[in-house]
Design an enzyme around this catalytic site. Structure first.
Site, short mmCIF file in Angstrom:
data_model
loop_
_atom_site.label_atom_id
_atom_site.label_comp_id
_atom_site.label_asym_id
_atom_site.label_seq_id
_atom_site.Cartn_x
_atom_site.Cartn_y
_atom_site.Cartn_z
N ASP A 1 10.51 -7.67 8.34
CA ASP A 1 10.18 -6.74 7.26
C ASP A 1 9.98 -5.32 7.78
OD1 ASP A 1 7.88 -8.31 8.33
OD2 ASP A 1 6.71 -6.80 7.29
N ASN A 2 10.01 -5.13 9.09
CA ASN A 2 9.83 -3.80 9.65
C ASN A 2 11.11 -3.24 10.26
OD1 ASN A 2 7.15 -3.72 8.91
ND2 ASN A 2 6.41 -4.54 10.84
N ASP B 1 8.38 1.67 10.20
CA ASP B 1 7.17 0.84 10.22
C ASP B 1 6.71 0.46 11.62
OD1 ASP B 1 6.56 0.77 7.59
OD2 ASP B 1 6.70 -1.39 7.37
N ARG C 1 0.83 -1.22 0.00
CA ARG C 1 0.00 0.00 0.00
C ARG C 1 0.86 1.26 0.00
NH1 ARG C 1 -2.21 0.57 6.14
NH2 ARG C 1 -0.53 -0.53 7.19
N LYS D 1 2.59 6.39 1.69
CA LYS D 1 1.88 5.27 2.32
C LYS D 1 0.37 5.46 2.15
CE LYS D 1 1.99 2.56 6.57
NZ LYS D 1 2.79 2.34 7.79
N ARG E 1 14.69 -3.15 3.94
CA ARG E 1 14.45 -3.84 5.20
C ARG E 1 15.31 -5.10 5.27
NH1 ARG E 1 8.87 -2.12 5.80
NH2 ARG E 1 8.60 -0.46 4.27
P1 AMP Z 1 2.63 -3.72 8.16
O1 AMP Z 1 1.99 -4.56 9.21
O2 AMP Z 1 1.97 -2.39 7.95
O3 AMP Z 1 4.11 -3.60 8.34
O4 AMP Z 1 2.39 -4.49 6.78
C1 AMP Z 1 2.79 -5.81 6.53
C2 AMP Z 1 2.56 -6.14 5.09
O5 AMP Z 1 1.16 -6.05 4.78
C3 AMP Z 1 3.26 -5.23 4.09
O6 AMP Z 1 3.56 -5.99 2.96
C4 AMP Z 1 2.18 -4.20 3.78
O7 AMP Z 1 2.37 -3.57 2.53
C5 AMP Z 1 0.94 -5.08 3.76
N1 AMP Z 1 -0.29 -4.34 4.06
C6 AMP Z 1 -0.68 -3.85 5.26
N2 AMP Z 1 -1.87 -3.23 5.18
C7 AMP Z 1 -2.25 -3.32 3.87
C8 AMP Z 1 -3.40 -2.87 3.13
N3 AMP Z 1 -4.39 -2.21 3.72
N4 AMP Z 1 -3.43 -3.15 1.81
C9 AMP Z 1 -2.45 -3.82 1.20
N5 AMP Z 1 -1.36 -4.27 1.85
C10 AMP Z 1 -1.26 -4.03 3.16
MG MG Z 2 5.63 -3.15 7.51
#
Ligand code: AMP
Ligand code: MG
Length: 472
Positions: A244-245, A254, A85, A105, A176
Site C-alpha cells: 500500500d506504500n 509514503d 487520515r 495528510k 498504490r
Molecule cells: P502508513 O503506515 O502511514 O502508510 O498507514 C497505513 C494505513 O494506516 C493507512 O491506511 C493509513 O491511512 C492508516 N493510518 C495511519 N495512521 C493513521 C491515523 N493516525 N489515523 C487513521 N488512520 C491512520
Molecule cells: Mg501508507
C-alpha cells in the site's frame, strides 16, 4: 489554476467524498513557493497557504475524497486500508502539462481510519516534508509537498502527546499497488475499467495497444526497478515497503521511518518496528520484486497469461542491476563496464569494513584520497583499491571529478539534522526547517554560508545506525 478532478469520476465504490476536518489554530510550518508556482496556484492561494494547508479554506472546484485501497503489510494480507487520515483534495494540470495530485495528510478521520485519530504529528510531517524535498532535489522521483502547518492546540497521542500537523502533499499519483488488491477483493468488476483508467492517465502510450495490460505490467516493473536503483545509489531506505506504500508510477511514496545511509552498513534497519529486517536497506530490491509479484497476481483476472507475467517479473532483476551498475559507474566517475562495477563494489566493501560515511566517502573520490586512507585501519587494502582506481581513471582526472561532483551529493538529510530541526520546531522555532529546506534544495553544491558542521557528520563510530519510531 487548471483543475482536473479525474479520480472522482471513477466508480463511487472506490472512494468516499468528504471535506477535511480543519486543524485548529494552525501555525505556519513551511511553504514551498517554487512548487506553488509550478502548480500555477493563484497568488490569492499563495497568500492563504496556512488556511489551505490547515484544510480550513477549500478553493472552488476542489473535490476532496478519501481513496479505498488494501495491501500486504510486512508480508501479510492486511485487508482494506485506505486513506485513514488523508484526503485527495484535487488534481491539477501544472506548468509541465502533467496532472498532479494535492493530498492533505492529517485531515481527520475517514471511513478508512480503522480506529485511528485521522491526524499526523508534527515530527513525522517535518520528516516527510524535508525528505520529499531532498529526494526531488537529488533527482529521485518522489512525492513532495506544498507546505505544512501545525497546531499546539490539538495534542495527539503517540508514544507521548505531540502537536498535530497537516502536510499538503504533491505527487504524480496516489494510486498504490494496493488499489488493485482492494478492487480484486471487494469490487472485481471494476478491475478492467480501473486498469484502463490508470493506463490512460499514467501510461498513455499503451492505451491503444491490444496487449496493453502486459505492457503496463512490464512498464510498472521497469519504473519500480529504476526508482529502487536510485534509492540504493543515494543510500535511501524507505522503511515501510508495504504494497500500500508503493506507487503505480514507480515514484517514491509514503516513506515512514525512512533514513539516509550514513556509515555504510547494508543490513541497516531504519524502522524501529521492523524486527526481522524485512525492509532493511539491502533488502529493498528483493522486497520490490515481492511486492510486484503480489501485484502481478491481480492482473490475471484481466486475461493476461501467467507465463507472460512471470517472464515480465524475471526482467526486474536485470533491469535493476543495469540501472544500479550504470549509476554506480557515474558515482565513481567511470564508464559503465563490468570491471568498473567491480571496482565500485570493492569501494563499498571498504566503506563497510571501515564503517565510513557513504555520502562523504563518494564525494571524496573527487577530492582528498589521503584523508579517506587515513580513516582506514586496513590501509593496504585501500592502497590496492586506489591504484586500480587511478588506472581506471587514467589521464583525464578533471573530467572524472566533474562527473563525480554531479553524481554524489554533499548533503543528504541525516537523521541528526532532521532530529535537530524537529526539536527546534517543538520549541516553536521553525528556522531550522527553513535552513534545511534551502540546503537540501541544492544537495550537489557546497554551501559554506548555510551549512552547519553536523550536516556533514555521521554518527560516532560503533553507533549501529538509527532506527526511527514508525509512529506518525
Ligand atoms: P502508513 O503506515 O502511514 O502508510 O498507514 C497505513 C494505513 O494506516 C493507512 O491506511 C493509513 O491511512 C492508516 N493510518 C495511519 N495512521 C493513521 C491515523 N493516525 N489515523 C487513521 N488512520 C491512520
Ligand atoms: Mg501508507
Amino acid at each position: 489554476m487548471n483543475i482536473l478532478n479525474r479520480y472522482g469520476q471513477l466508480d463511487p465504490r472506490l472512494f468516499h467524498r468528504q471535506t477535511p476536518s480543519p486543524l485548529p489554530h494552525p501555525q505556519p510550518g513551511h511553504f514551498n513557493e517554487a512548487l506553488a508556482a509550478f502548480l500555477n496556484l493563484p497568488t490569492t492561494l499563495h497568500q492563504h497557504w496556512v488556511a489551505l494547508c490547515a484544510g480550513s479554506e477549500l478553493p472552488d472546484g476542489f473535490d476532496p475524497l478519501a481513496m479505498a485501497y488494501a495491501g500486504h503489510q510486512f508480508g501479510q494480507w492486511a485487508g482494506q486500508l485506505g486513506d485513514g487520515r488523508g484526503l485527495l483534495l484535487t488534481q491539477l494540470i501544472a506548468n509541465d502539462g502533467e496532472v498532479w495530485d494535492l493530498h492533505l495528510k492529517g485531515a481527520g478521520v475517514t471511513p478508512y481510519s480503522r480506529g485511528g485519530d485521522g491526524r499526523a504529528v508534527l515530527r513525522s510531517v517535518i520528516r516527510e516534508y524535508l525528505a520529499g524535498h531532498a529526494l526531488n532535489a537529488l533527482g529521485v522521483a518522489s512525492s513532495h509537498a506544498l507546505g505544512f502547518v501545525y497546531s499546539t492546540q490539538l495534542p495527539v497521542q503517540r508514544e507521548t502527546l505531540e502537536p498535530a500537523a497537516t502536510l499538503l502533499r504533491v505527487a504524480d499519483s496516489h494510486i498504490r499497488l494496493g488499489h488493485f488488491e482492494w478492487i480484486n477483493r471487494f469490487a472485481p468488476d471494476l478491475l478492467q475499467p480501473f486498469t484502463d483508467a490508470v493506463i490512460q492517465w499514467h501510461y498513455p502510450d499503451l492505451t491503444d495497444s491490444p496487449t496493453r495490460y502486459l505492457e503496463f505490467a512490464r512498464e510498472v516493473i521497469r519504473r519500480t526497478a529504476y526508482t529502487i536503483a536510485q534509492w540504493q545509489l543515494v543510500g535511501f531506505a524507505h522503511g515501510v515497503m508495504n504494497t500500500d506504500n508503493l506507487s503505480i508510477t514507480g515514484s517514491t511514496l509514503d516513506f515512514g521511518p525512512y533514513g539516509f545511509m550514513e556509515r555504510f552498513q547494508p543490513d541497516w534497519i531504519n524502522n524501529h518496528s521492523d524486527h526481522q529486517g524485512r525492509y532493511s536497506y539491502q533488502n529493498q530490491p528483493a522486497i520490490a520484486h515481492w511486492n510486484l509479484w503480489v501485484w502481478l497476481g491481480q492482473l490475471l483476472r484481466l486475461g493476461v497469461e501467467k507465463e507472460a507475467l512471470q517472464q515480465a517479473l524475471a526482467e526486474f532483476e536485470p533491469l535493476f542491476l543495469g540501472y544500479y551498475q550504470e549509476g554506480m559507474a557515474q558515482k565513481m566517475g567511470l564508464a559503465p563496464t563490468q570491471e568498473h562495477f567491480q571496482l565500485g563494489m570493492e569501494f563499498l566493501a571498504i566503506l563497510q569494513h571501515e564503517q565510513l560515511d557513504y555520502t562523504n566517502s563518494f564525494r571524496l573520490l573527487a577530492g582528498d584520497w589521503a584523508s579517506l586512507m587515513d580513516d582506514c585501519s586496513d590501509r593496504e587494502r585501500f592502497k590496492q583499491f586506489s591504484e586500480r582506481y587511478r588506472q581506471a581513471l587514467n589521464d583525464s582526472e578533471n573530467e572524472h571529478h566533474a562527473q563525480i561532483h554531479t553524481a554524489n551529493p554533499v548533503y543528504v538529510l541525516r537523521n541528526a539534522m532532521a532530529q535537530h530541526a524537529i526539536e527546534r520546531a517543538y520549541q516553536g522555532d521553525l528556522t531550522e526547517v527553513a535552513r534545511l529546506f534551502e540546503l537540501l534544495s541544492n544537495p550537489y553544491e557546497t554551501q559554506p554560508d548555510n551549512e552547519r558542521p553536523a550536516d556533514r557528520l555521521p554518527p560516532a563510530q560503533g553507533d549501529s545506525g538509527v532506527a526511527v519510531s514508525c509512529s506518525s
